[in-house]
Design a protein around this motif. Structure first.
Motif, PDB file in Angstrom:
ATOM      1  N   SER A 176       0.809  -1.227   0.000  1.00  9.29           N
ATOM      2  CA  SER A 176       0.000   0.000   0.000  1.00  9.29           C
ATOM      3  C   SER A 176       0.838   1.271   0.000  1.00  9.29           C
ATOM      4  N   CYS A 177       2.147   1.115   0.024  1.00 10.26           N
ATOM      5  CA  CYS A 177       3.004   2.290   0.037  1.00 10.26           C
ATOM      6  C   CYS A 177       3.150   2.848  -1.384  1.00 10.26           C
ATOM      7  N   GLU A 178       3.236   4.133  -1.486  1.00  7.44           N
ATOM      8  CA  GLU A 178       3.442   4.753  -2.789  1.00  7.44           C
ATOM      9  C   GLU A 178       4.870   4.495  -3.238  1.00  7.44           C
ATOM     10  N   GLN A 179       5.000   4.125  -4.505  1.00 10.91           N
ATOM     11  CA  GLN A 179       6.326   3.881  -5.063  1.00 10.91           C
ATOM     12  C   GLN A 179       6.939   5.203  -5.510  1.00 10.91           C
ATOM     13  N   SER A 180       8.176   5.394  -5.106  1.00 13.74           N
ATOM     14  CA  SER A 180       8.864   6.626  -5.512  1.00 13.74           C
ATOM     15  C   SER A 180       9.235   6.518  -6.985  1.00 13.74           C
TER      16      SER A 180
END
Length: 241
Positions: A236-240
């Protein structure tokens, strides 16, 4: 204070913990009933390999904390069973052959690239417990072996039928552990029944065994999230960019 259970009563209390064994986890149930995909099988094999590598380290910690020569002479066999000796390949090598049988390369398994954080955390917690606990307590935690023969036997019976794509040569680990686990159970059970004599100690032993059962169950929780629900760590983390 409650009276201590008799030796047979205490042993039965330990054996009753079988209802919490990971053979009942939905991920294991699916594998043993032919419902798992190749990816799910491979994910289990790769992650379980990390657990296999921790077993001799755990056993070495027990030896390091044990001052009884007779116990060490018998317990050291567990390390040899997994690491191998002379012409005996050992359980870790046998597991690598299982990995190859399901379509994984030795290098990717040895690199630990597939090991999930939850699995690593659970296995490392087990090692840390063995290092810090008394050798009798750590020996007690190994009593999940009470329930292991049934799960190995079930795999040998079910997997060739459900997963014909798996090379049968990979099943040597399960066959080998059928006899080894039964032998280890006798020794670990004798230590536990002899050392934990008061009711308070016996209840603590049950808690220790539950701790080990929790570790095995938690490992499968992590695998279920990643390979069944398709929710790998940090999904669920945004990908840089």
């Amino acid at each position: 204070m409650s009276e201590a259970w008799s030796r047979p009563e205490f042993e039965q209390k330990l054996r009753d913990k079988t209802r919490f064994y990971h053979i009942h986890h939905p991920y294991q149930v699916a594998m043993n009933s032919g419902q798992s995909s190749p990816q799910q099988i491979r994910g289990w094999v790769a992650n379980r390999f990390y657990y296999q590598t921790t077993i001799p380290i755990k056993d070495a910690a027990i030896l390091a904390n044990c001052k009884h020569r007779g116990v060490r002479k018998e317990w050291v066999q567990r390390i040899l069973d997994h690491d191998g000796y002379d012409s005996e390949e050992g359980g870790i090598e046998a597991w690598l052959r299982l990995a190859e049988a399901v379509g994984l390369s030795r290098d990717e398994v040895l690199s630990e690239q597939h090991v999930l954080p939850g699995v690593r955390f659970a296995c490392d917690a087990y090692i840390n417990f063995a290092r810090r606990a008394s050798w009798q307590e750590a020996a007690c935690s190994s009593l999940t072996e009470l329930f292991a023969p049934q799960i190995h036997q079930r795999r040998l019976e079910k997997w060739p039928k459900h997963y014909p794509w798996i090379d049968a040569e990979g099943y040597s680990y399960f066959r080998k552990r059928l006899s080894e686990a039964r032998r280890d159970v006798e020794h670990g059970l004798d230590i536990t029944l002899g050392y934990f004599n008061t009711r308070q100690q016996q209840e603590e032993a049950l808690s220790i065994l539950q701790f080990k059962l929790d570790i095995l169950w938690t490992m499968l929780d992590a695998m279920q999230m990643a390979y069944e629900f398709h929710l790998p760590p940090f999904h669920s983390c945004e990908q840089s960019t």
